[in-house]
Design an enzyme around this catalytic site. Structure first.
Site, PDB file in Angstrom:
ATOM      1  N   LYS A   1    -136.209  -0.377  -4.649  1.00 44.49           N
ATOM      2  CA  LYS A   1    -135.303   0.186  -5.656  1.00 44.49           C
ATOM      3  C   LYS A   1    -135.560   1.676  -5.732  1.00 44.49           C
ATOM      4  O   LYS A   1    -136.686   2.136  -5.496  1.00 44.49           O
ATOM      5  CB  LYS A   1    -135.558  -0.446  -7.028  1.00 44.49           C
ATOM      6  CG  LYS A   1    -134.377  -0.328  -7.973  1.00 44.49           C
ATOM      7  CD  LYS A   1    -133.345  -1.381  -7.669  1.00 44.49           C
ATOM      8  CE  LYS A   1    -132.166  -1.346  -8.575  1.00 44.49           C
ATOM      9  NZ  LYS A   1    -131.272  -2.492  -8.342  1.00 44.49           N
TER      10      LYS A   1
HETATM   11  P1  NAD Z   1    -122.382   0.193 -14.148  1.00 45.44           P
HETATM   12  O1  NAD Z   1    -123.023   1.487 -14.420  1.00 45.44           O
HETATM   13  O2  NAD Z   1    -121.181   0.135 -13.282  1.00 45.44           O
HETATM   14  O3  NAD Z   1    -121.998  -0.544 -15.532  1.00 45.44           O
HETATM   15  C1  NAD Z   1    -122.878  -0.704 -16.596  1.00 45.44           C
HETATM   16  C2  NAD Z   1    -122.044  -1.041 -17.818  1.00 45.44           C
HETATM   17  O4  NAD Z   1    -122.894  -1.379 -18.910  1.00 45.44           O
HETATM   18  C3  NAD Z   1    -121.144   0.093 -18.310  1.00 45.44           C
HETATM   19  O5  NAD Z   1    -119.892  -0.431 -18.686  1.00 45.44           O
HETATM   20  C4  NAD Z   1    -121.886   0.609 -19.555  1.00 45.44           C
HETATM   21  O6  NAD Z   1    -121.009   1.222 -20.486  1.00 45.44           O
HETATM   22  C5  NAD Z   1    -122.438  -0.699 -20.071  1.00 45.44           C
HETATM   23  N1  NAD Z   1    -123.533  -0.573 -21.007  1.00 45.44           N
HETATM   24  C6  NAD Z   1    -124.631   0.213 -20.960  1.00 45.44           C
HETATM   25  N2  NAD Z   1    -125.404   0.027 -22.034  1.00 45.44           N
HETATM   26  C7  NAD Z   1    -124.777  -0.923 -22.773  1.00 45.44           C
HETATM   27  C8  NAD Z   1    -125.061  -1.572 -24.006  1.00 45.44           C
HETATM   28  N3  NAD Z   1    -126.164  -1.289 -24.689  1.00 45.44           N
HETATM   29  N4  NAD Z   1    -124.196  -2.499 -24.483  1.00 45.44           N
HETATM   30  C9  NAD Z   1    -123.075  -2.807 -23.798  1.00 45.44           C
HETATM   31  N5  NAD Z   1    -122.751  -2.246 -22.624  1.00 45.44           N
HETATM   32  C10 NAD Z   1    -123.597  -1.304 -22.136  1.00 45.44           C
HETATM   33  O7  NAD Z   1    -123.536  -0.752 -13.562  1.00 45.44           O
HETATM   34  P2  NAD Z   1    -123.378  -2.088 -12.709  1.00 45.44           P
HETATM   35  O8  NAD Z   1    -123.486  -1.740 -11.264  1.00 45.44           O
HETATM   36  O9  NAD Z   1    -122.228  -2.884 -13.208  1.00 45.44           O
HETATM   37  O10 NAD Z   1    -124.753  -2.826 -13.070  1.00 45.44           O
HETATM   38  C11 NAD Z   1    -124.902  -3.579 -14.266  1.00 45.44           C
HETATM   39  C12 NAD Z   1    -126.138  -4.452 -14.150  1.00 45.44           C
HETATM   40  O11 NAD Z   1    -125.990  -5.299 -12.990  1.00 45.44           O
HETATM   41  C13 NAD Z   1    -127.458  -3.709 -13.941  1.00 45.44           C
HETATM   42  O12 NAD Z   1    -128.489  -4.451 -14.546  1.00 45.44           O
HETATM   43  C14 NAD Z   1    -127.629  -3.724 -12.430  1.00 45.44           C
HETATM   44  O13 NAD Z   1    -128.983  -3.554 -12.047  1.00 45.44           O
HETATM   45  C15 NAD Z   1    -127.111  -5.112 -12.131  1.00 45.44           C
HETATM   46  N6  NAD Z   1    -126.685  -5.333 -10.754  1.00 45.44           N
HETATM   47  C16 NAD Z   1    -125.708  -4.570 -10.190  1.00 45.44           C
HETATM   48  C17 NAD Z   1    -125.300  -4.845  -8.882  1.00 45.44           C
HETATM   49  C18 NAD Z   1    -124.176  -4.090  -8.232  1.00 45.44           C
HETATM   50  O14 NAD Z   1    -123.770  -4.484  -7.119  1.00 45.44           O
HETATM   51  N7  NAD Z   1    -123.594  -3.081  -8.850  1.00 45.44           N
HETATM   52  C19 NAD Z   1    -125.941  -5.857  -8.138  1.00 45.44           C
HETATM   53  C20 NAD Z   1    -126.920  -6.623  -8.768  1.00 45.44           C
HETATM   54  C21 NAD Z   1    -127.291  -6.361 -10.073  1.00 45.44           C
END
Ligand code: NAD
Length: 410
Positions: free
Chosen positions: A100
């Site tokens: 990471k």
């Molecule tokens: P992103 O930045 O696209 O979206 C994150 C979202 O969470 C945003 O809409 C933000 O406004 C919201 N957010 C932040 N704090 C918040 C809160 N306190 N309450 C409500 N909403 C809140 O990120 P993402 O890529 O969608 O990743 C989200 C999660 O999924 C993370 O934990 C990431 O590690 C995990 N993840 C992502 C992927 C991927 O392919 N993008 C893969 C596996 C895991």
């Protein structure tokens, strides 16, 4: 988060009966890189940003994991997320270890020009440690396909030729895979559909609540909506909305794209951000950040299934409370592994320079997610443990086996 990851690992290793040496080995990341990233900002002032890359394990293949841009990034968080990637790749059986990266920066507070400079300098600082056979970054919170394109370009310029396999989550025209953008959410939905089967829940029209409306949350909401389910609650960092009659996530996405906030969406009632967890629903998808469901709010959750789209959304002290409410949890290492799975497909396609259609990608993704789901579910039934413990047992056992077979160098 690091303490949480270690305590879960320790519990798993104790059940597996791993020896002391193996326990020490699996607790320690193989490599931790910390870099200072100097950037001349648009104002001509020089700012220094701190960046990390952690490689937790490379026994099953090159390290693999996203890069996070967020103001609250810490080394402990990146270490924990790198370890989680090791287990995730092992659970779905793809030939990668775990890594990471993170940069302490709020990407919403800087210009696109500054974002590009930070990305290129960060990659330059870690360039000897990444590569298609070493460590392959991908998007995470705060990064996207454009950031991956800059990473591809910076690395390729350094090597003197284009190296598409250095990064995944790239734009399609630069060797990205069909279906990668929504792969995490699609994989998450495949695990939800398998859960409905094993629980014997009629999958006609279920009520769904999604926390986080970024890549994972918005796509999960759209896919579930397309399957005929009712999205009754959504939230992002600006707030939360509720409509028991249903919310169209496509309309919400367009509304946000037009420059407005999710919380002001007119066709639903605005509620407090925390209240998202109090909505009675069939499926709750936490898809924001880690540590969202804790001992203090777990008892308020009235869902049948929690599908962990985010990494580490449930703290260890919340697990027994949720179990007491009979909530079925699809753990993060399984539930959100669709992203890294299609990243693997992208890496394979890029290395072969032979690209597949979306249908082929989605079918292959479904096969892997369903197999992984049933591996974990069957283990949980056989060993009489919850899904999180079962996933962990499978993953840690596979990595420990790889370490044992390879032996310790020299
Ligand atoms: P992103 O930045 O696209 O979206 C994150 C979202 O969470 C945003 O809409 C933000 O406004 C919201 N957010 C932040 N704090 C918040 C809160 N306190 N309450 C409500 N909403 C809140 O990120 P993402 O890529 O969608 O990743 C989200 C999660 O999924 C993370 O934990 C990431 O590690 C995990 N993840 C992502 C992927 C991927 O392919 N993008 C893969 C596996 C895991």
């Amino acid at each position: 988060m690091w303490e949480m990851a270690l305590s879960r690992l320790d519990a798993t290793m104790a059940i597996l009966g791993l020896n002391d040496g193996m326990q020490k080995y699996l607790r320690e990341p193989r490599k931790i890189i910390e870099v200072a990233i100097p950037v001349k900002m648009d104002s001509s002032i020089i700012e220094i940003f701190k960046g990390y890359r952690v490689q937790h394990d490379t026994n099953r293949g090159p390290a693999k994991g996203g890069i996070r841009y967020h103001q609250d990034v810490t080394l402990d968080e990146i270490k924990a997320l790198a370890m989680l990637m090791t287990w995730k790749c092992a659970v779905v059986g793809i030939p990668f270890g775990g890594a990471k990266g993170g940069v302490i920066v709020d990407p919403t507070k800087i210009s696109i020009n500054e974002l590009e400079k930070i990305t290129r300098r960060y990659i330059f600082e870690i360039i000897e440690n990444i590569g298609p056979e070493k460590d392959i970054p991908a998007p995470d919170v705060g990064t996207n396909a454009q950031v991956m394109a800059w990473i591809l370009d910076t690395y390729s310029m350094d090597k003197g030729h284009s190296v598409p396999g250095v990064v995944t989550g790239k734009p399609i025209c630069l060797g990205g895979s069909q279906g990668r953008e929504e792969a995490t959410s699609r994989g998450c939905v495949y695990t939800i559909l398998s859960t409905l089967k094993v629980l014997g829940i009629d999958a006609a029209c279920l009520n769904v609540v999604v926390q986080g409306f970024g890549n994972v949350g918005s796509n999960a909401a759209k896919i579930l909506f397309d399957l005929g389910h009712r999205i009754i609650g959504l939230s992002d960092v600006t707030g939360a909305i509720h409509n028991p009659g249903g919310i169209d996530p496509y309309k919400v996405a367009d509304y946000i794209k037009s420059g407005k906030t999710l919380a002001s969406y007119p066709e639903a009632q605005a509620i407090g951000r925390e209240a998202i967890f109090e909505i009675k629903c069939d499926i709750l998808v936490p898809a924001a950040l880690e540590n969202q469901i804790t001992a203090s709010n777990a008892a308020k959750i009235k869902a049948k299934i929690i599908a962990e789209g985010a990494n580490g959304p449930v703290t260890p002290d919340a697990d027994p409370i949720l179990a007491g409410s009979n909530i079925f949890i699809i753990p993060d290492v399984l539930c959100n592994a669709g992203g890294v799975t299609v990243s693997y497909f992208e890496w394979v396609q890029g290395n072969l320079a032979y690209f597949w259609g979306k249908r082929e990608v989605n079918l292959k993704l479904r096969d892997i997610m369903e197999k992984a789901f049933y591996d974990v579910y069957n283990a949980s039934q056989k060993k009489k443990v919850d899904m999180r413990t079962a996933a962990s047992l499978i993953a840690v056992d596979r990595v420990a086996e790889a370490v044992t077979l390879r032996g310790i160098y020299p």
